[in-house]
Design a protein around this motif. Structure first.
Motif, PDB file in Angstrom:
ATOM      1  N   ARG A 334       0.820  -1.204   0.000  1.00  0.00           N
ATOM      2  CA  ARG A 334       0.000   0.000   0.000  1.00  0.00           C
ATOM      3  C   ARG A 334       0.862   1.266   0.000  1.00  0.00           C
ATOM      4  O   ARG A 334       0.510   2.262  -0.635  1.00  0.00           O
ATOM      5  N   ILE A 335       1.975   1.242   0.711  1.00  0.00           N
ATOM      6  CA  ILE A 335       2.888   2.390   0.668  1.00  0.00           C
ATOM      7  C   ILE A 335       3.431   2.568  -0.743  1.00  0.00           C
ATOM      8  O   ILE A 335       3.522   3.692  -1.259  1.00  0.00           O
ATOM      9  N   ALA A 336       3.771   1.461  -1.392  1.00  0.00           N
ATOM     10  CA  ALA A 336       4.291   1.531  -2.756  1.00  0.00           C
ATOM     11  C   ALA A 336       3.245   2.091  -3.724  1.00  0.00           C
ATOM     12  O   ALA A 336       3.590   2.808  -4.668  1.00  0.00           O
ATOM     13  N   SER A 337       1.973   1.773  -3.484  1.00  0.00           N
ATOM     14  CA  SER A 337       0.901   2.206  -4.393  1.00  0.00           C
ATOM     15  C   SER A 337       0.347   3.582  -4.043  1.00  0.00           C
ATOM     16  O   SER A 337       0.031   4.377  -4.927  1.00  0.00           O
ATOM     17  N   GLU A 338       0.200   3.864  -2.729  1.00  0.00           N
ATOM     18  CA  GLU A 338      -0.522   5.062  -2.299  1.00  0.00           C
ATOM     19  C   GLU A 338       0.358   6.122  -1.655  1.00  0.00           C
ATOM     20  O   GLU A 338      -0.111   7.231  -1.372  1.00  0.00           O
ATOM     21  N   GLY A 339       1.612   5.809  -1.394  1.00  0.00           N
ATOM     22  CA  GLY A 339       2.506   6.781  -0.775  1.00  0.00           C
ATOM     23  C   GLY A 339       2.049   7.173   0.609  1.00  0.00           C
ATOM     24  O   GLY A 339       1.578   6.338   1.389  1.00  0.00           O
ATOM     25  N   ASP A 340       2.149   8.478   0.935  1.00  0.00           N
ATOM     26  CA  ASP A 340       1.814   8.913   2.292  1.00  0.00           C
ATOM     27  C   ASP A 340       0.313   8.925   2.566  1.00  0.00           C
ATOM     28  O   ASP A 340      -0.120   9.194   3.682  1.00  0.00           O
ATOM     29  N   LYS A 341      -0.514   8.578   1.557  1.00  0.00           N
ATOM     30  CA  LYS A 341      -1.964   8.483   1.764  1.00  0.00           C
ATOM     31  C   LYS A 341      -2.366   7.090   2.273  1.00  0.00           C
ATOM     32  O   LYS A 341      -3.522   6.872   2.634  1.00  0.00           O
ATOM     33  N   ALA A 342      -1.425   6.162   2.313  1.00  0.00           N
ATOM     34  CA  ALA A 342      -1.718   4.799   2.780  1.00  0.00           C
ATOM     35  C   ALA A 342      -2.047   4.810   4.267  1.00  0.00           C
ATOM     36  O   ALA A 342      -1.263   5.297   5.077  1.00  0.00           O
ATOM     37  N   ASP A 343      -3.224   4.259   4.605  1.00  0.00           N
ATOM     38  CA  ASP A 343      -3.655   4.198   6.003  1.00  0.00           C
ATOM     39  C   ASP A 343      -3.179   2.872   6.598  1.00  0.00           C
ATOM     40  O   ASP A 343      -3.933   1.904   6.704  1.00  0.00           O
ATOM     41  N   VAL A 344      -1.914   2.819   6.968  1.00  0.00           N
ATOM     42  CA  VAL A 344      -1.314   1.582   7.482  1.00  0.00           C
ATOM     43  C   VAL A 344      -0.532   1.887   8.752  1.00  0.00           C
ATOM     44  O   VAL A 344      -0.092   3.017   8.982  1.00  0.00           O
ATOM     45  N   GLY A 345      -0.344   0.859   9.561  1.00  0.00           N
ATOM     46  CA  GLY A 345       0.360   1.021  10.826  1.00  0.00           C
ATOM     47  C   GLY A 345       1.792   1.487  10.664  1.00  0.00           C
ATOM     48  O   GLY A 345       2.333   2.176  11.524  1.00  0.00           O
ATOM     49  N   ALA A 346       2.425   1.098   9.546  1.00  0.00           N
ATOM     50  CA  ALA A 346       3.824   1.456   9.334  1.00  0.00           C
ATOM     51  C   ALA A 346       4.030   2.953   9.153  1.00  0.00           C
ATOM     52  O   ALA A 346       5.167   3.431   9.225  1.00  0.00           O
ATOM     53  N   LEU A 347       2.963   3.695   8.919  1.00  0.00           N
ATOM     54  CA  LEU A 347       3.068   5.150   8.762  1.00  0.00           C
ATOM     55  C   LEU A 347       2.485   5.886   9.962  1.00  0.00           C
ATOM     56  O   LEU A 347       2.095   7.050   9.855  1.00  0.00           O
TER      57      LEU A 347
END
Length: 381
Positions: A334-347
């Motif tokens: 998701r980070i690779a696809s959405e960048g800083d818009k990815a709603d993931v724990g890693a961000l």
């Protein structure tokens, strides 16, 4: 073994006076939906006991009260199944908790390290695993079996103190909070039957198929709970998929399915499935559930995801943290696809500080990976 309520209450009173206690359970669930609790092991700084929940003269109320005591830290290793049992029997979730498996990941002991591996690495003690496959519901249990069961909480005291000290020394105590919040959340253990389909891997492409799967999976969940048998004893997952795709509206159509045993279509279960199928097909078209669609990844996302895996491993090794607790494969994709818009724990939180910000710089071309002196390193451009 403690076999009376009075003795249990006395032990729990003593355990309640300490700052922490270690807890483990032995159970069986091969032939039942709900786990059958067979033993409870508990230890504090100066006490260790085994409780027999199968004893006829015992009420576990003192144990449940201790689990709810906010002044005592409850230490488990791989806590989820133990907490599920306590939740189902006592209608409560222990609080506060400390999971040594999660803590070990934060402290660099690797992904999902086992209890005996952790004891060996921290204490230098090899646990005799010959009693691991004991039928814990049988009585009497041998001294060897009881010793094995008690070791699950006595060594855990030293493991807990070691990990706690390491977390505090490295300033990582708060890193556990997100994981402990998940383990203490009611929704982690209280899956509504109507949501049972979410346990299944999606193989369906049409809204009608998903509607049927939802109805039949909910029926199976309720039936398994009511009869206290594993879900697969009611009907296997492959049967649910075939029913969802073939959508049998009557007994004759049900009898033609490959996964349905001969004659089953004439049973009460067969009738219930047919009723569930027809109820799903009667849902108005505009109210049919939407089949989750996988978003098309932008060009280059797959390669970026592979680079992120290298970066994750690099940072995990450098920081002495298990990669699994920082980010999973879905996070990276998701980070690779959405960048800083990815709603993931890693961000979020400490994970972003440790890995997420550098990951975003990598996919934005602000950080490069290079190979120097037989080692990979990340460098800012």
């Amino acid at each position: 073994m403690i076999e009376t309520t009075a003795d249990l209450a006395t032990a729990c009173e003593q355990l309640a006076r300490g700052p922490y206690m270690t807890v483990d359970t032995e159970f069986l669930r091969e032939t039942t939906f709900w786990p059958q609790l067979c033993l409870i092991q508990m230890a504090g700084p100066d006490i260790a006991v085994i409780v027999d929940p199968l004893a006829k003269d015992i009420d576990l109320a003192p144990f449940f009260a201790l689990m709810a005591n906010p002044d005592v830290i409850k230490v488990f290793h791989a806590a989820r199944q133990d907490i599920e049992i306590i939740y189902n029997l006592g209608n409560l979730i222990p609080h506060p908790i400390f999971d040594t498996q999660v803590a070990a990941m934060v402290c660099g002991f690797g992904d999902s390290v086992s209890y005996d591996q952790l004891v060996s690495r921290i204490k230098g003690v090899q646990i005799d695993k010959s009693s691991r496959f004991t039928d814990w519901s049988r009585r009497p249990l041998s001294e060897k079996q009881l010793d094995y069961a008690l070791a699950d909480v006595t060594h855990l005291r030293d493991v807990y103190l070691h990990l706690k000290d390491q977390l505090e020394r490295e300033g990582r105590s708060l890193w556990l909070s997100d994981e402990m919040a998940v383990l203490e959340a009611t929704e982690t253990y209280d899956l509504h039957p109507d949501d049972a389909w979410q346990r299944l891997k999606m193989r369906l492409k049409k809204p009608q198929e998903l509607a049927v799967l939802q109805k039949v999976a909910a029926w199976r969940e309720r039936e398994a709970r009511a009869r206290n048998v594993p879900r697969g004893r009611i009907i296997k997952d492959d049967g649910l998929y075939e029913i969802a795709q073939q959508q049998p509206k009557d007994a004759e159509a049900l009898s033609r399915l490959r996964t349905i045993p001969k004659g089953w279509e004439r049973s009460s279960s067969g009738a219930a499935i047919i009723e569930a199928v027809n109820a799903a097909l009667d849902i108005p078209k505009n109210e049919m559930p939407r089949v989750p669609r996988q978003q098309q990844s932008p060009e280059g996302a797959a390669a970026a995801s592979e680079l992120l895996k290298v970066l994750l491993k690099l940072i995990a090794e450098k920081q002495g943290v298990a990669a699994k607790i920082i980010a999973n494969t879905d996070d990276l994709e998701r980070i690779a696809s959405e960048g800083d818009k990815a709603d993931v724990g890693a961000l979020k939180g400490w994970r972003r500080e440790l890995f997420g910000d550098t990951a975003l710089k990598l996919i934005n071309g602000e950080v490069a990976l290079r190979f120097v002196d037989r080692k990979i390193e990340a460098v800012e451009i």
